[in-house]
Scaffold this active site. Structure first.
Site, mmCIF file in Angstrom:
data_model
loop_
_atom_site.group_PDB
_atom_site.id
_atom_site.type_symbol
_atom_site.label_atom_id
_atom_site.label_comp_id
_atom_site.label_asym_id
_atom_site.label_seq_id
_atom_site.Cartn_x
_atom_site.Cartn_y
_atom_site.Cartn_z
ATOM 1 N N TRP A 598 -1.512 8.882 6.578
ATOM 2 C CA TRP A 598 -2.123 9.671 7.827
ATOM 3 C C TRP A 598 -1.097 9.794 8.898
ATOM 4 O O TRP A 598 -1.083 10.968 9.430
ATOM 5 C CB TRP A 598 -3.241 9.006 8.264
ATOM 6 C CG TRP A 598 -4.103 9.712 9.151
ATOM 7 C CD1 TRP A 598 -4.648 11.040 8.761
ATOM 8 C CD2 TRP A 598 -4.587 9.411 10.579
ATOM 9 N NE1 TRP A 598 -5.573 11.509 10.070
ATOM 10 C CE2 TRP A 598 -5.300 10.416 10.988
ATOM 11 C CE3 TRP A 598 -4.612 8.208 11.530
ATOM 12 C CZ2 TRP A 598 -5.960 10.389 12.282
ATOM 13 C CZ3 TRP A 598 -5.131 8.318 12.473
ATOM 14 C CH2 TRP A 598 -5.999 9.420 13.157
ATOM 15 N N LYS A 631 -2.571 -6.765 -0.414
ATOM 16 C CA LYS A 631 -3.169 -6.211 0.580
ATOM 17 C C LYS A 631 -4.726 -5.969 0.508
ATOM 18 O O LYS A 631 -5.140 -5.394 -0.557
ATOM 19 C CB LYS A 631 -2.611 -4.581 0.828
ATOM 20 C CG LYS A 631 -3.005 -3.844 1.943
ATOM 21 C CD LYS A 631 -2.281 -2.561 2.235
ATOM 22 C CE LYS A 631 -2.815 -1.404 1.253
ATOM 23 N NZ LYS A 631 -4.191 -0.817 1.498
ATOM 24 N N LYS A 634 -10.178 -1.378 -0.405
ATOM 25 C CA LYS A 634 -11.809 -1.204 -0.864
ATOM 26 C C LYS A 634 -11.603 -0.942 -2.324
ATOM 27 O O LYS A 634 -12.526 -1.432 -3.140
ATOM 28 C CB LYS A 634 -12.211 0.059 -0.035
ATOM 29 C CG LYS A 634 -12.534 -0.299 1.210
ATOM 30 C CD LYS A 634 -13.142 0.968 1.879
ATOM 31 C CE LYS A 634 -12.578 2.338 1.839
ATOM 32 N NZ LYS A 634 -11.079 2.447 2.704
#
Length: 638
Positions: A598, A631, A634
């Site tokens: 992002w 890490k 989801k």
């Protein structure tokens, strides 16, 4: 405490409410505070009381609601809450809108698993309309769980006035971003070898390919390519860790400045390898002593030494005959290029231009294939071998076919060595399957053309910690390539490009109103199944066929990178306010992994559109690891 809870919270406490230390229970007290905030509508009251103050602009990066929040989200959310609360307590108004990433592979992958969809044929058989509506049905599946968890952490964020990347207003602004870049000459349609996910049937951008590297064991084989017309009956020996690319071999490449030797083994076979790589041939050298070069083994001898440049244009016998007839006039010869190294392999690199960026570049430069022309590519979108590659390889996934291919090479007498190597290899960040490199058509943003401006804008921002900005992010920007922004998928914002069949006419649409005017159709939704059938009359006259939309949709990273504009429906609404007071952001915060995600897409698009950074201050937190040391993710559900 005053800046966090406000004077209202202090008014609720009496002497009777004070709890002794031995009886104090943090969760109970937190629940009481949350209940009071709810009863008094404290967050909205704070926003109401601070109206009219200077705006402290905060952008919240959109997560996918297809998975549950984890401690990584809670850590970043806590940082966001602390900074925005502080800003509000120091004389600012702080709008805090939650956002949702609703498109792309994470959503499609869930539907593919649910409906057991294996490829494009299954989607088309089902119908893109039904497939997309299945995707729409699950995008907000865990939104209530997200709201519950985020609220329980004490974070103040607006879920009612949230933004979603699937909203037509958001998608329309994404169209505006794309058309603006197109009009600036920063978008092109190209043919490029890219990281490709066979599980998701789509290419990935370079930064996506860098998200999941793993150490894996792969075959490492040496293959002999007999030189045609050589009096010594020699063979060039190439080394590769991707045997599945050998059916598409069109050339070999050597370094023009290296010395190459013709070395004969005890059986009388003559191999051509780089002089410093002779020891890589099985049994060619004895054990080295000290710093001295390893001597040749008994029965081995150097017959001839040449420069790499002297090997140029030697012709050889193809390892497989699948493309021999159609490519015999230009292919199956030696090329020279300095990208060949002598730190591994044999100093001879096999070239399959459909599956390697350097391979493609070298083969175009030497006239093996034409730029933009058809490439021998016997691998379908699912990574399976197709014609002209025959059985037993046809229908096999390329990685699974390695074993049979190696056996076929061995049976032909061309296998020089067969070993395994453990090396770092890229995996698909969504499906967790090995990526391959494959030539695909895609729309690109010309990042390399504006790289200097991006680097300059990065220096205008402040990062905590600063070394992430100065090292990790700066280095990533220094080496950035043009960004592939299109995906040959279904659930996403459609690329607003209509083209004629002959490719001579292109129309880029920048708004819903423009498309309505061009097609004469009222439009309420711009997902694929609502607009793919729409045609635009040719400007060349009625005798020419109408323009049809290209199949591609935007990469979801392009959508999230457009967030500063799209959440405001800019420039269709809020134009003056956006330009005066809410761009760029005063503050953003996410985890370290977003340096290639992002943070990067925000910086590229804001530079391309306005030549300024999208944010002024950034806090980058480290990654929270799960119990397995990986890490938290989801998609991994860890």
């Amino acid at each position: 405490a005053r800046s966090v809870f406000g004077t209202l919270a202090l008014q609720m406490t009496t002497l009777e409410d004070v709890v002794e230390g031995k009886d104090y229970n943090f969760p109970t007290e937190e629940q009481a505070t949350l209940e009071y905030w709810k009863t008094t509508d404290a967050f909205k009251e704070q926003l109401r009381r601070s109206e009219g103050r200077p705006e402290y602009v905060f952008y919240d990066g959109p997560p996918f609601a297809t998975g549950l929040p984890h401690y990584g989200h809670i850590l970043a959310g806590t940082i966001k809450d602390v900074v925005t609360r502080f800003a509000c307590s120091t004389g600012h108004h702080v709008t805090r809108r939650f956002g949702w990433d609703c498109h792309g592979l994470p959503v499609e992958y869930e539907i593919d698993k649910k409906l057991e969809i294996k490829g494009k044929e299954d989607v088309l058989r089902m119908g893109i309309d039904k497939y997309n509506e299945e995707c729409r049905a699950i995008v907000m599946r865990y939104s209530k769980e997200w709201e519950k968890t985020v609220t329980r952490t004490g974070r103040w964020i607006d879920f009612e006035n949230d933004y979603k990347t699937l909203d037509p207003s958001y998608m329309e602004s994404v169209w505006w971003v794309f058309k603006t870049l197109y009009e600036k000459g920063l978008v092109y349609k190209g043919f490029k070898v890219m990281p490709y996910s066979t599980a998701c049937n789509t290419p990935l951008s370079n930064f996506e390919a860098g998200l999941d590297y793993r150490d894996v064991s792969d075959p490492a084989v040496m293959v002999a390519f007999p030189v045609i017309g050589c009096a010594l009956q020699s063979s060039l020996v190439a080394w590769t860790t991707t045997p599945w690319t050998l059916p598409s071999n069109l050339a070999l490449c050597v370094n023009p400045t290296f010395k190459y030797v013709y070395v004969k083994n005890p059986d009388g076979k003559v191999f051509i390898v780089a002089e410093v790589r002779v020891a890589s041939l099985p049994g060619a050298t004895k054990k080295a002593k000290g710093d001295k070069a390893a001597p040749l083994s008994d029965g081995w001898s150097i017959v001839k030494t040449v420069s790499g440049a002297e090997l140029k244009d030697l012709r050889y016998e193809p390892i497989f005959p699948f493309f021999q007839e159609e490519m015999q006039h230009t292919a199956f010869r030696v090329c020279v290029d300095s990208y060949v190294t002598d730190d591994s392999g044999t100093g001879v690199v096999h070239q399959a231009p459909a599956y390697g960026e350097d391979d493609y570049r070298v083969c175009v430069a030497h006239g093996i294939v034409e730029k933009g022309g058809v490439l021998p590519d016997p691998v379908d979108v699912n990574g399976l071998f197709i014609a002209p590659v025959p059985a037993p390889f046809a229908g096999q996934h390329v990685k699974a076919a390695d074993k049979d291919l190696i056996q076929a090479i061995k049976d032909s007498g061309r296998l020089v060595d067969n070993r395994s190597i453990v090396h770092s290899y890229p995996f698909c960040w969504r499906s967790h399957t090995p990526l391959i490199y494959k030539a695909v058509g895609s729309f690109f943003v010309k990042v390399e053309e504006i790289k200097d401006k991006i680097l300059a804008n990065n220096k205008k921002t402040r990062w905590v910690p600063s070394y992430v900005q100065e090292k990790r992010f700066h280095n990533w920007l220094e080496n950035a390539h043009d960004w592939s922004i299109s995906r040959n998928r279904y659930w996403g914002t459609p690329i607003p490009v209509w083209q004629s069949e002959d490719g001579e006419e292109t129309r880029v649409i920048g708004s819903i109103a423009e498309l309505e005017e061009a097609t004469g159709t009222k439009i309420t939704d711009i997902h694929r199944h609502f607009i793919d059938h729409l045609e635009i009359p040719s400007s060349r006259g009625p005798q020419f066929p109408p323009l049809k939309r290209v199949e591609d949709v935007f990469d979801c990273w392009f959508e999230s990178g457009s967030m500063p504009y799209a959440q405001q429906h800019y420039p269709f609404e809020n134009k003056e306010r956006f330009e005066k007071s809410i761009f760029p952001a005063n503050f953003i915060a996410e985890g370290l992994d977003q340096t290639r995600g992002w943070f990067y897409t925000l910086m590229v698009l804001s530079t391309a559109l306005f030549d300024k950074p999208a944010f002024q201050n950034l806090v980058c937190n480290g990654l929270v690891l799960a119990g397995d040391g990986k890490k938290m993710s989801k998609s991994l559900k860890n």
